[in-house]
Motif scaffolding. Sequence first.
Motif, PDB file in Angstrom:
ATOM      1  N   ARG A 183       0.733  -1.239  -0.158  1.00  0.00           N
ATOM      2  CA  ARG A 183       0.117   0.093  -0.048  1.00  0.00           C
ATOM      3  C   ARG A 183       0.812   1.231   0.120  1.00  0.00           C
ATOM      4  NH1 ARG A 183      -5.418  -1.657   2.132  1.00  0.00           N
ATOM      5  NH2 ARG A 183      -5.899   0.440   1.488  1.00  0.00           N
ATOM      6  N   ILE A 211       3.264   2.325   2.099  1.00  0.00           N
ATOM      7  CA  ILE A 211       3.521   2.901   3.441  1.00  0.00           C
ATOM      8  C   ILE A 211       4.737   2.115   3.946  1.00  0.00           C
ATOM      9  CG2 ILE A 211       2.434   3.096   5.633  1.00  0.00           C
ATOM     10  CD1 ILE A 211       0.585   4.461   3.605  1.00  0.00           C
ATOM     11  N   ASP A 240      -5.376   6.009   4.949  1.00  0.00           N
ATOM     12  CA  ASP A 240      -5.387   7.333   3.991  1.00  0.00           C
ATOM     13  C   ASP A 240      -4.531   8.577   4.848  1.00  0.00           C
ATOM     14  OD1 ASP A 240      -6.859   6.574   1.967  1.00  0.00           O
ATOM     15  OD2 ASP A 240      -8.738   7.164   3.145  1.00  0.00           O
ATOM     16  N   SER A 299      -0.871   7.603   4.324  1.00  0.00           N
ATOM     17  CA  SER A 299      -0.710   7.859   2.654  1.00  0.00           C
ATOM     18  C   SER A 299      -0.354   9.195   2.627  1.00  0.00           C
ATOM     19  CB  SER A 299      -2.081   7.365   1.845  1.00  0.00           C
ATOM     20  OG  SER A 299      -2.373   6.079   2.154  1.00  0.00           O
ATOM     21  N   GLU A 341       3.145   9.919   3.690  1.00  0.00           N
ATOM     22  CA  GLU A 341       3.826   9.571   2.472  1.00  0.00           C
ATOM     23  C   GLU A 341       4.258  10.503   1.677  1.00  0.00           C
ATOM     24  OE1 GLU A 341       5.887   7.109   2.470  1.00  0.00           O
ATOM     25  OE2 GLU A 341       5.214   5.800   4.174  1.00  0.00           O
ATOM     26  N   ASN A 387      -5.061   6.740  -0.421  1.00  0.00           N
ATOM     27  CA  ASN A 387      -4.346   5.386  -0.830  1.00  0.00           C
ATOM     28  C   ASN A 387      -4.419   5.066  -2.118  1.00  0.00           C
ATOM     29  OD1 ASN A 387      -3.860   2.171  -0.089  1.00  0.00           O
ATOM     30  ND2 ASN A 387      -2.550   3.480   0.775  1.00  0.00           N
ATOM     31  N   LEU A 429      -1.937   7.243  -4.162  1.00  0.00           N
ATOM     32  CA  LEU A 429      -0.673   6.926  -3.733  1.00  0.00           C
ATOM     33  C   LEU A 429      -0.116   5.618  -4.578  1.00  0.00           C
ATOM     34  CD1 LEU A 429       1.815   7.513  -2.133  1.00  0.00           C
ATOM     35  CD2 LEU A 429       0.809   6.009  -0.135  1.00  0.00           C
ATOM     36  N   VAL A 430      -0.962   4.410  -4.379  1.00  0.00           N
ATOM     37  CA  VAL A 430      -0.497   3.266  -4.883  1.00  0.00           C
ATOM     38  C   VAL A 430      -0.646   3.469  -6.567  1.00  0.00           C
ATOM     39  CG1 VAL A 430      -1.365   0.744  -5.168  1.00  0.00           C
ATOM     40  CG2 VAL A 430      -1.418   1.889  -3.134  1.00  0.00           C
ATOM     41  N   ARG A 485       3.474   9.340  -5.054  1.00  0.00           N
ATOM     42  CA  ARG A 485       3.457  10.405  -3.858  1.00  0.00           C
ATOM     43  C   ARG A 485       3.277  11.874  -4.591  1.00  0.00           C
ATOM     44  NH1 ARG A 485       7.192   6.655  -2.337  1.00  0.00           N
ATOM     45  NH2 ARG A 485       7.089   6.047  -0.164  1.00  0.00           N
ATOM     46  N   LEU A 512      -0.265  12.502  -5.597  1.00  0.00           N
ATOM     47  CA  LEU A 512      -0.947  12.613  -4.306  1.00  0.00           C
ATOM     48  C   LEU A 512      -0.626  13.967  -3.897  1.00  0.00           C
ATOM     49  CD1 LEU A 512      -2.929  11.992  -2.006  1.00  0.00           C
ATOM     50  CD2 LEU A 512      -0.974  10.604  -0.896  1.00  0.00           C
TER      51      LEU A 512
END
Length: 364
Positions: free
Chosen positions: A166, A168, A240, A243, A246, A337, A340-341, A345, A348
Motif C-alpha cells: 500500500r 506505506i 489514508d 498515505s 508519505e 491511498n 498513492l498506490v 507520491r 497525491l
Amino acid sequence: MLIGLAATLFRAPPVTLYTFISRFSPNSHGFLSITPTRLFITAASLRRDENKEVDDYAELKEKVENLGICCNSVTPEEYTRLMCPKCKGGRSMGKCLSFHMSSKRNSALWRCFNIECGWAGQIPHNSMASDGVHQLGRMNFPRILTEESLKLEPLGDMLTAYFSKRMISKDTLKRNHVMQMAGDQIIIAFTYRRNGMLIGCKYRTLEKRFWQEKGADKVLYGLDDVREADEIIIVEGEIDKLSVEEAGFPNCVSVPNGAPQGIASKELLPLEEDTRFSYLWNCNECLEKASRIVLATDGDLPGQALAEELARRLGKERCWQVCWPKKDELSIYKDANEVLVNLGREALKEAIECAVPYEMQNLN
C-alpha cells in the motif's frame, strides 16, 4: 389583681425581639425617617426548629454511617474528601470519595472518583426510598490503556509486507505507532494517542472488518501531529492518513468512525447530542487554531456527506476540498491511498495542494 397579672406574665413563654425596617416616610426636613416594627418570635418556636435540625442530622448521620461513610469531619455546604467504603481508596488507598452535605444537614450526596469504582448516591430530605438512599449511576471514566493491557506487539513481517504493497513505509508505521494484536489472528492495531499517551485503539482485519476499544475517548487519529498546525488535512481512514504522510504532509488526521451514509439533518444538533462527531469537540483545542482545513475525504457519496458534515461544524469559510484525479472517463480514484498506490507520491501531493475552497466547490 396585680399579683394575678404578674403571674400571667411570668407564665407566658419567653420571647426574642427582632427589629426590622417596615416603612419610610419624609419628615419635616425633607429626609426619610424610618419607622421600625418589632416582631416577636417565641423562643420555644426557635427551640423546635433547632431540635428538628438536630433530629434531621442524627437521622442523616445514621443513614450515612450505615453505608460505611464517616461524616464526623464534614462541614455543611462544602465538598469533603473521605475514604470510600466501597473501594477503600483503590490501589492508592487515598480519600477518593467527594461528599457534600446540605446547609440544613438533612440531605447529602457523594461520588467516588476512583477510576475503578465510581460509586455514587444521594440521600434527599424526606426521601421516599425504604432506606432513604438513592443510588446514582456509576460514573464513567475514560479507560486507562496500555500496549500491554491491549496485548499489542510490533508489526510482523506479514503486515509489514501488506503495508508495503500500500506504499506505506516502515518509518511511517513506526512513527504512527501502528501495531498488531498478539495471537494467531492477523489484526492491525491503529493506536490513538493524545500528548503521547495511548487513549484508544482501532482494529482492522485484512478482510476489512473494523472495531474499536470500548469506553475510550473519541478523538482524531494522529491528533498529536496537528497540535500546533495552522493547516490541517482531514481524511476518512487511518491508512489514508499514513498515505498523506508519505506524500509529505504529516499535518494530517483521520476521523475515527468513517463516513455517514448521508447528511443527518439541516440543523446541527446541540453539542451534547452530536455524539457521532464528538471527536471534533474533543479535539477543538487543536482544530480552532487552524486557519485552513483541507477535507480529503473519499470521493464517493458517503465521503462527500462526511465532508459536508465536517465543513458545517468547522466553518466552511476556512475549509478546502480535495478533488481526486480521474481514473477513467467515468470514475475517479476513491481516496488518498488509491492515488498513492496507482499514481505515486507526487500525484497525491499535487491533488492535496490543488484543493479548492469548499464553498466554491459546492456552489451547486
